[in-house]
Write a protein that holds these residues in place. Structure first.
Motif, PDB file in Angstrom:
ATOM      1  N   GLU A  13      22.650  26.932  62.295  1.00  0.00           N
ATOM      2  CA  GLU A  13      22.881  28.153  63.073  1.00  0.00           C
ATOM      3  C   GLU A  13      22.383  27.970  64.501  1.00  0.00           C
ATOM      4  O   GLU A  13      21.242  27.562  64.720  1.00  0.00           O
ATOM      5  CB  GLU A  13      22.164  29.333  62.424  1.00  0.00           C
ATOM      6  CG  GLU A  13      22.401  30.654  63.152  1.00  0.00           C
ATOM      7  CD  GLU A  13      21.717  31.827  62.467  1.00  0.00           C
ATOM      8  OE1 GLU A  13      21.097  32.637  63.178  1.00  0.00           O
ATOM      9  OE2 GLU A  13      21.795  31.919  61.214  1.00  0.00           O
ATOM     10  N   VAL A  14      23.227  28.280  65.469  1.00  0.00           N
ATOM     11  CA  VAL A  14      22.843  28.159  66.875  1.00  0.00           C
ATOM     12  C   VAL A  14      22.850  29.505  67.604  1.00  0.00           C
ATOM     13  O   VAL A  14      22.317  29.612  68.711  1.00  0.00           O
ATOM     14  CB  VAL A  14      23.747  27.156  67.629  1.00  0.00           C
ATOM     15  CG1 VAL A  14      23.537  25.746  67.103  1.00  0.00           C
ATOM     16  CG2 VAL A  14      25.222  27.540  67.531  1.00  0.00           C
ATOM     17  N   LEU A  15      23.437  30.540  66.997  1.00  0.00           N
ATOM     18  CA  LEU A  15      23.505  31.829  67.695  1.00  0.00           C
ATOM     19  C   LEU A  15      23.885  32.937  66.731  1.00  0.00           C
ATOM     20  O   LEU A  15      24.746  32.759  65.870  1.00  0.00           O
ATOM     21  CB  LEU A  15      24.558  31.752  68.823  1.00  0.00           C
ATOM     22  CG  LEU A  15      24.907  33.046  69.566  1.00  0.00           C
ATOM     23  CD1 LEU A  15      23.713  33.560  70.363  1.00  0.00           C
ATOM     24  CD2 LEU A  15      26.101  32.844  70.488  1.00  0.00           C
ATOM     25  N   ARG A  16      23.216  34.107  66.864  1.00  0.00           N
ATOM     26  CA  ARG A  16      23.677  35.357  66.258  1.00  0.00           C
ATOM     27  C   ARG A  16      24.327  36.160  67.378  1.00  0.00           C
ATOM     28  O   ARG A  16      23.653  36.550  68.336  1.00  0.00           O
ATOM     29  CB  ARG A  16      22.512  36.137  65.647  1.00  0.00           C
ATOM     30  CG  ARG A  16      21.957  35.533  64.370  1.00  0.00           C
ATOM     31  CD  ARG A  16      22.931  35.674  63.209  1.00  0.00           C
ATOM     32  NE  ARG A  16      22.400  35.061  61.991  1.00  0.00           N
ATOM     33  CZ  ARG A  16      21.744  35.728  61.070  1.00  0.00           C
ATOM     34  NH1 ARG A  16      21.515  37.023  61.232  1.00  0.00           N
ATOM     35  NH2 ARG A  16      21.317  35.114  59.990  1.00  0.00           N
ATOM     36  N   ASP A  17      25.619  36.414  67.249  1.00  0.00           N
ATOM     37  CA  ASP A  17      26.416  36.954  68.344  1.00  0.00           C
ATOM     38  C   ASP A  17      26.931  38.351  67.977  1.00  0.00           C
ATOM     39  O   ASP A  17      27.884  38.483  67.201  1.00  0.00           O
ATOM     40  CB  ASP A  17      27.589  35.995  68.601  1.00  0.00           C
ATOM     41  CG  ASP A  17      28.269  36.224  69.934  1.00  0.00           C
ATOM     42  OD1 ASP A  17      27.690  36.908  70.792  1.00  0.00           O
ATOM     43  OD2 ASP A  17      29.377  35.694  70.113  1.00  0.00           O
ATOM     44  N   PRO A  18      26.329  39.431  68.512  1.00  0.00           N
ATOM     45  CA  PRO A  18      26.769  40.785  68.166  1.00  0.00           C
ATOM     46  C   PRO A  18      28.222  41.042  68.592  1.00  0.00           C
ATOM     47  O   PRO A  18      28.693  40.512  69.599  1.00  0.00           O
ATOM     48  CB  PRO A  18      25.816  41.688  68.962  1.00  0.00           C
ATOM     49  CG  PRO A  18      24.634  40.828  69.267  1.00  0.00           C
ATOM     50  CD  PRO A  18      25.176  39.444  69.428  1.00  0.00           C
ATOM     51  N   LEU A  19      28.902  41.863  67.813  1.00  0.00           N
ATOM     52  CA  LEU A  19      30.276  42.251  68.132  1.00  0.00           C
ATOM     53  C   LEU A  19      30.271  43.586  68.866  1.00  0.00           C
ATOM     54  O   LEU A  19      29.497  44.481  68.555  1.00  0.00           O
ATOM     55  CB  LEU A  19      31.114  42.355  66.855  1.00  0.00           C
ATOM     56  CG  LEU A  19      31.190  41.076  66.009  1.00  0.00           C
ATOM     57  CD1 LEU A  19      32.014  41.328  64.749  1.00  0.00           C
ATOM     58  CD2 LEU A  19      31.770  39.927  66.815  1.00  0.00           C
ATOM     59  N   MET A  20      31.163  43.707  69.843  1.00  0.00           N
ATOM     60  CA  MET A  20      31.269  44.910  70.673  1.00  0.00           C
ATOM     61  C   MET A  20      32.656  45.515  70.487  1.00  0.00           C
ATOM     62  O   MET A  20      33.649  44.796  70.278  1.00  0.00           O
ATOM     63  CB  MET A  20      31.071  44.550  72.147  1.00  0.00           C
ATOM     64  CG  MET A  20      29.990  43.518  72.419  1.00  0.00           C
ATOM     65  SD  MET A  20      28.360  44.224  72.461  1.00  0.00           S
ATOM     66  CE  MET A  20      28.348  44.945  74.092  1.00  0.00           C
ATOM     67  N   LEU A  21      32.722  46.831  70.578  1.00  0.00           N
ATOM     68  CA  LEU A  21      34.011  47.517  70.541  1.00  0.00           C
ATOM     69  C   LEU A  21      34.559  47.619  71.955  1.00  0.00           C
ATOM     70  O   LEU A  21      33.908  48.181  72.844  1.00  0.00           O
ATOM     71  CB  LEU A  21      33.842  48.906  69.934  1.00  0.00           C
ATOM     72  CG  LEU A  21      35.109  49.760  69.852  1.00  0.00           C
ATOM     73  CD1 LEU A  21      36.143  49.122  68.937  1.00  0.00           C
ATOM     74  CD2 LEU A  21      34.762  51.174  69.370  1.00  0.00           C
TER      75      LEU A  21
END
Length: 330
Positions: free
Chosen positions: A163-171
């Motif tokens: 794992e290299v990144l936790r990437d939040p999702l945006m609307l």
């Protein structure tokens, strides 16, 4: 501060059952082992060994110290091994696959960093599905992939993921949309958009699209997919024109997009995990878990690892992410 030799001595006694046998296994003298263990006990302020005529066992304090110390020793051994491997590696070429939005944001920084280490990158830009297939059949040395909660990347058992990144999702909403002024939205509010027209990726199995479709299906709704495209600029244009709404990962987002408002989603399911996938290095120990892990339990095994070059690539990716998120500190 704990001296690694104290942890080595403690581990050897745990394995061998006595200070004498521990000294023999370490090729140290018995007074040397005793010296390090006594210093460790003075540092802690409590015994780490219960000694008897039959041998020595760890006290509960000793078990706790070794449980934490195994990770320290594992990381120390790995750092030494990686440094030696890197010094002997010479020029190395990696065929590295990545999805386009990551390439646009990260690839120049990644290439610059690993080039200084003697690693040359041949980049391949594709969507996640083909990248998974290529890393599974080893036509790629490494690939940057992503998944979402509940949807694992279908890599083979001999492929290690880091794992290299936790990437939040945006609307992504057009300016003037009723929700555009929200600081964030929750799942219930997101589901209220079931009458909207949505933009999805060109592929039918994109994890981000699947998580949206499944969330709506669980609530008894069907997503109206009006447009499918993987072109980032087309997506922004369609959203700005009020034709569709859609999800956008934070990594892909810039500070502003004309006519588009990005609203965070307050739900842990709406995040993608970016992973570096690569075959396990030849001769690496077997074990379950991501490549960044380290055996934390007493007597635990070290997880499988990709090659030294790929591990350096993972470091470069994390650094590139940090620079993209905080350019002032790049």
């Amino acid at each position: 501060m704990i001296d690694p030799r104290q942890l080595q001595a403690l581990r050897a006694v745990h394995r061998e059952g006595s200070v004498t046998r521990a000294a023999r296994s370490l090729a140290w003298s018995q007074p040397t082992v005793d010296y390090h263990l006594r210093n460790l006990e003075r540092l802690i302020g409590a015994p780490v060994l219960a000694r008897s005529k039959r041998g020595s066992t760890l006290t509960p304090v000793g078990v706790l110290v070794l449980d934490r110390g195994e990770e320290i020793l594992s990381l120390s051994d790995r750092a030494l091994r990686d440094a030696r491997d890197l010094a002997q590696m010479g020029r190395t070429r990696l065929t590295f696959g990545t999805f386009p939005t990551a390439a646009a944001k990260l690839l120049p920084s990644i290439v610059s960093q690993v080039s200084d280490l003697g690693i040359e990158i041949d980049a391949v830009l594709e969507e996640v599905g083909p990248l998974v297939a290529h890393v599974n059949d080893r036509t790629l040395d490494a690939a940057l992939l992503y998944s979402v909660p509940g949807y694992e990347v279908p890599v083979r058992a001999d492929i290690v993921t880091t794992e290299v990144l936790r990437d939040p999702l945006m609307l992504a909403l057009p300016e003037g949309h009723p929700l555009a002024d929200r600081a964030s939205i929750d799942r219930e509010t997101l589901l209220s958009l079931h009458t909207e027209r949505w933009l999805f990726g060109a592929g039918r199995e994109d994890p981000i699209d699947v998580i949206v479709a499944d969330a709506f299906a669980e609530a008894g709704y069907e997503v109206d997919v009006a447009i499918r495209t993987d072109d980032f600029q087309v997506m922004l244009g369609m959203v700005a024109a009020g034709m569709v709404i859609g999800l956008l990962a934070r990594l892909a987002a810039g500070p502003t997009h004309h006519g588009v408002v990005l609203v965070p989603i307050d739900d842990p399911a709406f995040v993608r995990t970016v992973l570096l996938a690569a075959p396990r290095a030849s001769g690496a120990g077997s074990g379950a878990g991501a490549g960044t892990g380290a055996g934390g339990a007493v007597g635990g095994s070290t997880p499988a690892q990709p090659s030294t070059a790929v591990r350096q690539l993972a470091v470069a990716i994390r650094t590139a992410v940090a620079r993209a998120e905080h350019p002032a500190f790049g």
